[in-house]
Design an enzyme around this catalytic site. Structure first.
Site, mmCIF file in Angstrom:
data_model
loop_
_atom_site.group_PDB
_atom_site.id
_atom_site.type_symbol
_atom_site.label_atom_id
_atom_site.label_comp_id
_atom_site.label_asym_id
_atom_site.label_seq_id
_atom_site.Cartn_x
_atom_site.Cartn_y
_atom_site.Cartn_z
ATOM 1 N N SER A 229 57.594 25.124 -26.886
ATOM 2 C CA SER A 229 56.309 24.833 -26.828
ATOM 3 C C SER A 229 55.904 23.449 -26.338
ATOM 4 O O SER A 229 56.837 22.520 -26.436
ATOM 5 C CB SER A 229 55.499 24.931 -28.132
ATOM 6 O OG SER A 229 54.201 24.621 -27.896
ATOM 7 N N TYR B 120 50.297 24.364 -21.405
ATOM 8 C CA TYR B 120 48.769 24.592 -21.215
ATOM 9 C C TYR B 120 48.293 23.717 -20.135
ATOM 10 O O TYR B 120 48.995 22.964 -19.435
ATOM 11 C CB TYR B 120 48.005 23.671 -22.431
ATOM 12 C CG TYR B 120 48.396 24.535 -23.759
ATOM 13 C CD1 TYR B 120 47.621 25.686 -24.094
ATOM 14 C CD2 TYR B 120 49.214 24.021 -24.887
ATOM 15 C CE1 TYR B 120 47.953 26.345 -25.481
ATOM 16 C CE2 TYR B 120 49.641 24.474 -26.006
ATOM 17 C CZ TYR B 120 49.010 25.681 -26.356
ATOM 18 O OH TYR B 120 49.020 26.146 -27.395
ATOM 19 N N THR C 118 50.064 29.402 -21.553
ATOM 20 C CA THR C 118 48.848 30.152 -22.571
ATOM 21 C C THR C 118 47.710 29.796 -22.044
ATOM 22 O O THR C 118 46.930 28.877 -21.886
ATOM 23 C CB THR C 118 49.284 29.380 -23.851
ATOM 24 O OG1 THR C 118 50.640 29.483 -24.197
ATOM 25 C CG2 THR C 118 48.367 29.748 -24.694
ATOM 26 N N ARG D 189 39.745 26.897 -37.092
ATOM 27 C CA ARG D 189 40.764 26.939 -38.351
ATOM 28 C C ARG D 189 40.072 26.363 -39.553
ATOM 29 O O ARG D 189 40.365 25.291 -39.708
ATOM 30 C CB ARG D 189 41.817 26.635 -37.953
ATOM 31 C CG ARG D 189 42.351 26.716 -36.559
ATOM 32 C CD ARG D 189 43.488 27.843 -36.390
ATOM 33 N NE ARG D 189 43.652 28.129 -35.056
ATOM 34 C CZ ARG D 189 44.693 27.519 -34.116
ATOM 35 N NH1 ARG D 189 45.330 26.627 -34.879
ATOM 36 N NH2 ARG D 189 44.761 27.702 -32.896
ATOM 37 N N LYS E 39 50.404 34.157 -20.943
ATOM 38 C CA LYS E 39 50.564 34.437 -22.357
ATOM 39 C C LYS E 39 48.899 34.518 -22.731
ATOM 40 O O LYS E 39 48.158 33.291 -22.782
ATOM 41 C CB LYS E 39 51.191 33.450 -23.011
ATOM 42 C CG LYS E 39 51.172 33.760 -24.916
ATOM 43 C CD LYS E 39 52.195 32.863 -25.436
ATOM 44 C CE LYS E 39 52.135 33.017 -27.302
ATOM 45 N NZ LYS E 39 51.065 32.275 -27.507
ATOM 46 N N HIS F 61 47.031 35.118 -29.774
ATOM 47 C CA HIS F 61 47.457 33.833 -30.315
ATOM 48 C C HIS F 61 47.490 34.095 -32.190
ATOM 49 O O HIS F 61 47.214 33.181 -32.609
ATOM 50 C CB HIS F 61 46.546 32.767 -30.275
ATOM 51 C CG HIS F 61 47.399 31.282 -30.047
ATOM 52 N ND1 HIS F 61 47.455 30.913 -28.664
ATOM 53 C CD2 HIS F 61 47.663 30.568 -30.781
ATOM 54 C CE1 HIS F 61 47.964 29.814 -28.622
ATOM 55 N NE2 HIS F 61 47.991 29.460 -30.014
ATOM 56 N N ARG G 180 44.250 33.226 -34.082
ATOM 57 C CA ARG G 180 44.289 32.000 -34.422
ATOM 58 C C ARG G 180 43.033 31.304 -33.275
ATOM 59 O O ARG G 180 42.747 29.899 -33.403
ATOM 60 C CB ARG G 180 45.414 31.014 -34.148
ATOM 61 C CG ARG G 180 46.184 31.268 -35.335
ATOM 62 C CD ARG G 180 47.746 30.909 -34.736
ATOM 63 N NE ARG G 180 47.976 29.499 -35.160
ATOM 64 C CZ ARG G 180 48.232 28.805 -36.165
ATOM 65 N NH1 ARG G 180 48.405 29.478 -37.262
ATOM 66 N NH2 ARG G 180 48.384 27.588 -36.260
ATOM 67 N N ASP H 82 52.415 40.202 -28.609
ATOM 68 C CA ASP H 82 52.737 39.591 -29.865
ATOM 69 C C ASP H 82 51.348 39.654 -30.897
ATOM 70 O O ASP H 82 50.653 39.912 -30.184
ATOM 71 C CB ASP H 82 53.322 38.076 -29.900
ATOM 72 C CG ASP H 82 52.347 37.301 -29.228
ATOM 73 O OD1 ASP H 82 51.210 37.153 -29.669
ATOM 74 O OD2 ASP H 82 52.728 36.151 -28.503
ATOM 75 N N GLY I 132 50.972 39.773 -35.398
ATOM 76 C CA GLY I 132 51.079 40.819 -36.534
ATOM 77 C C GLY I 132 52.516 41.644 -36.671
ATOM 78 O O GLY I 132 52.376 42.261 -37.636
HETATM 79 C C1 LIG Z 1 51.863 27.759 -36.716
HETATM 80 C C2 LIG Z 1 51.541 28.437 -35.078
HETATM 81 C C3 LIG Z 1 51.639 27.626 -33.890
HETATM 82 C C4 LIG Z 1 51.759 28.222 -32.706
HETATM 83 N N1 LIG Z 1 51.775 27.301 -31.508
HETATM 84 C C5 LIG Z 1 51.640 27.803 -30.252
HETATM 85 C C6 LIG Z 1 51.904 27.056 -29.397
HETATM 86 O O1 LIG Z 1 52.062 25.968 -29.426
HETATM 87 N N2 LIG Z 1 51.815 27.612 -27.866
HETATM 88 C C7 LIG Z 1 51.419 29.028 -28.021
HETATM 89 O O2 LIG Z 1 51.329 29.484 -26.841
HETATM 90 N N3 LIG Z 1 51.296 29.821 -28.981
HETATM 91 C C8 LIG Z 1 51.450 29.143 -30.278
HETATM 92 N N4 LIG Z 1 51.396 29.931 -31.354
HETATM 93 C C9 LIG Z 1 50.997 31.455 -31.134
HETATM 94 C C10 LIG Z 1 52.267 32.197 -31.069
HETATM 95 O O3 LIG Z 1 53.166 32.158 -29.929
HETATM 96 C C11 LIG Z 1 51.864 33.786 -31.188
HETATM 97 O O4 LIG Z 1 51.162 34.262 -30.100
HETATM 98 C C12 LIG Z 1 51.235 34.211 -32.591
HETATM 99 O O5 LIG Z 1 51.970 33.629 -33.596
HETATM 100 C C13 LIG Z 1 51.897 35.634 -32.745
HETATM 101 O O6 LIG Z 1 51.381 36.110 -34.125
HETATM 102 P P1 LIG Z 1 51.944 36.400 -35.129
HETATM 103 O O7 LIG Z 1 52.137 34.892 -35.697
HETATM 104 O O8 LIG Z 1 51.128 37.431 -36.247
HETATM 105 O O9 LIG Z 1 53.436 36.870 -35.018
HETATM 106 C C14 LIG Z 1 51.147 29.453 -32.684
HETATM 107 C C15 LIG Z 1 51.121 30.237 -33.748
HETATM 108 C C16 LIG Z 1 51.427 29.694 -34.990
HETATM 109 C C17 LIG Z 1 51.451 30.583 -36.070
#
Ligand SMILES: Cc1cc2nc3c(=O)[nH]c(=O)nc-3n(C[C@H](O)[C@H](O)[C@H](O)COP(=O)(O)O)c2cc1C
Length: 381
Positions: free
Chosen positions: A109, A132, A158, A167, A254, A278, A281, A309, A311
Site C-alpha cells: 500500500s 491513490y 484504488t 468510520r 481496485k 474496500h 469501509r 475481494d 468478506g
Molecule cells: C485495516 C485495513 C486497511 C486497508 N488499507 C487499504 C489501503 O491502504 N489501500 C487499499 O486499496 N485498500 C485498503 N484496504 C482494503 C483492502 O485492500 C480490501 O479491499 C478489503 O480489506 C477486502 O475486504 P475484507 O477485509 O473483508 O477481506 C484496507 C482494509 C483494511 C481492513
C-alpha cells in the site's frame, strides 16, 4: 487463547481482539456508517450453494492461476492494506514473507509502513503496488517513477476512496494517525502492555511511500486529512487513461463495482480490475462484490482479469467466487487479524489453512484445476 487454538477466521479475529488495543482492533474490524455493506460482503456467499460432481478421478489438485501476467500458486492473495506496522511490529515484512512462502501475490500500500523498494528487492515474486490519485500531479508522477525504478511490474490504482469513509468506530475510539486518543482509548493501550512494549522497542512507525511528500509523523497531517485534503476527488477517466499510458505495463483499478466501469477500464487499456468496496469501509449501502460478480465478468469478457475481494473468510467463498468467473480472490481482514494475533507465523498459518480448505473443497467438488470450476457448480438457493 493461543495461536494453536485458532482454526478459522473467527478464532484469529478473537485472538487479535485480545492482543490489540481497542482503537487499533476496531480500525481493522470496522466499516462505514452502519456497516451493512461490510456484513453483506460475507453474507452474500450464503445465497449460493456449491453443486459437486463425484467420481472424477481427482488425484493432485493444481491451485495456480495467472492474473495480469503473474502466476500465483494459489487462487487467493493478500490485498494491499495500510499501516501494518501498527497491527504487529513485523508489519508488511511478515505478510510479504508469508505470501512468498505460498507463492502468492501481495499488495504494497502507498500507506504501507515498509518501503516498496525493500519489499520488491526481498521478494521478486508476484506483487502489486497500490496507490491513490493526488491533487498534486507532480506527486503522482513521482510515485509512478519511483515504483518503476524499484522494479514494480503491476500498478493498482484504488478508485473507491477519493474521500475517506465514515468510520464511526474510529470517531468513538479517537483512532487517528498520528495517535490522538480519548481517555478511554488510552486506557485500552494501558490494558495491552505487550503491544505497547513491542511497538516502542521496534523500528519507528513510518510511511516510507509518502514520507518525502507528507509529514504525518510529526502530527501536521492525519490519515483522514490525507484523504480529504491530498487526494483528488475530481479524478476522471481521462486522468487514469493518461496514467495507464504513462505506466506502459499491467495496470489495475481496485474498487470498480459497475459493468459500465469495467467496460471503460478495458477501453482505456487496463489489464485488470478488482471488484471491491474496500471491505465495506467506504460506501455503506453499496452492493457486495459477490452479488455484482456476474454482471461485471460478463461486461469484462476476455478483455480484463477480474479479481474480487470483500468478506472472504472460507475456502468455499474462494471457490464460489472463482466458479462465478473471478480470476483470483483478495484477502483483507483474513490475513490482518492473523498478523495482529501473531505476526509472520500466524499469517503463514492462516494462508496454509485456507490453502488446505481450498484444496479439500476442490477435491470434494470434483475439480483438479481452478479452470474446471464454472457456473454449473453453483445454484442460487
Ligand atoms: C485495516 C485495513 C486497511 C486497508 N488499507 C487499504 C489501503 O491502504 N489501500 C487499499 O486499496 N485498500 C485498503 N484496504 C482494503 C483492502 O485492500 C480490501 O479491499 C478489503 O480489506 C477486502 O475486504 P475484507 O477485509 O473483508 O477481506 C484496507 C482494509 C483494511 C481492513
Amino acid at each position: 487463547m493461543r495461536l494453536g487454538q485458532c482454526h478459522n477466521f473467527h478464532d484469529d479475529r478473537e485472538l487479535a481482539r485480545r492482543r490489540l488495543p481497542g482503537p487499533i482492533f476496531n480500525y481493522i474490524d470496522g466499516g462505514a456508517d452502519d456497516e451493512g455493506t461490510m456484513r453483506r460482503n460475507t453474507a452474500a456467499f450464503d445465497g449460493w450453494d456449491l453443486v459437486p460432481n463425484v467420481l472424477r478421478g481427482i488425484g493432485a489438485v493444481d491451485l495456480s492461476v495467472t492474473v495480469m501476467g503473474q502466476t500465483l500458486a494459489l487462487p487467493f492473495y493478500c490485498s494491499p492494506t495500510a499501516l501494518q506496522r501498527l497491527f504487529h511490529h513485523q508489519g508488511e515484512r511478515a505478510v510479504a514473507a508469508a505470501a512468498a512462502k505460498y507463492g502468492t501475490m501481495f499488495g504494497v500500500s502507498s500507506l504501507g509502513t515498509t518501503s516498496l523498494e525493500e519489499l520488491r528487492q526481498a521478494y521478486p515474486g508476484p506483487q502489486v503496488y497500490q496507490f491513490y490519485f493526488h491533487k498534486d500531479r507532480g506527486l503522482n508522477r513521482a510515485m509512478m517513477d519511483r515504483a518503476k525504478a524499484a522494479g514494480v511490474q503491476v500498478m493498482m490504482l484504488t478508485v473507491d476512496s477519493i474521500t475517506g469513509g465514515n468510520r464511526e468506530r474510529d470517531l468513538r475510539t479517537g483512532f487517528s494517525i498520528p495517535f490522538r486518543l480519548t481517555l478511554a482509548g488510552m486506557a485500552q493501550f494501558a490494558l495491552h502492555p505487550m503491544w505497547g512494549i513491542n511497538y516502542v522497542t521496534h523500528e519507528k512507525f513510518r510511511l516510507p511511500q509518502l514520507d518525502d511528500h507528507v509529514d504525518m509523523g510529526s502530527g501536521t497531517m492525519s490519515i483522514s486529512r490525507y484523504f480529504t485534503e491530498m487526494l483528488d476527488p475530481a479524478i476522471s477517466w481521462d486522468d487514469v487513461a493518461r496514467m495507464v499510458a504513462d505506466w506502459g505495463g499491467p495496470f489495475c483499478l481496485k474498487g470498480v463495482m459497475s459493468a459500465q466501469d469495467a467496460r471503460r477500464a478495458a477501453e482505456i487499456g487496463c489489464s485488470g480490475i478488482v471488484l471491491s468496496n474496500h471491505g465495506g469501509r467506504q460506501l455503506d449501502g453499496g452492493r457486495a462484490p459477490f452479488d455484482q460478480l456476474d454482471e461485471v465478468v460478463q461486461a469484462a469478457g476476455s478483455a480484463l482479469d477480474v479479481m474480487i475481494d470483500g468478506g472472504i473468510q472460507r475456502g468455499t467463498h474462494v471457490l464460489k467466487a472463482l466458479a462465478r468467473g473471478a480470476k483470483a480472490v483478495g484477502l483483507g481482514r483474513a490475513y490482518l487479524f492473523p498478523l495482529a494475533a501473531g505476526g509472520q507465523p500466524a499469517v503463514e498459518r492462516a494462508l496454509g489453512r485456507l490453502k488446505a480448505e481450498v484444496e479439500r473443497d476442490m477435491k470434494l467438488m470434483g475439480c483438479a484445476r481452478i479452470s474446471d470450476l464454472n457456473r454449473d457448480h453453483l445454484r442460487l438457493r
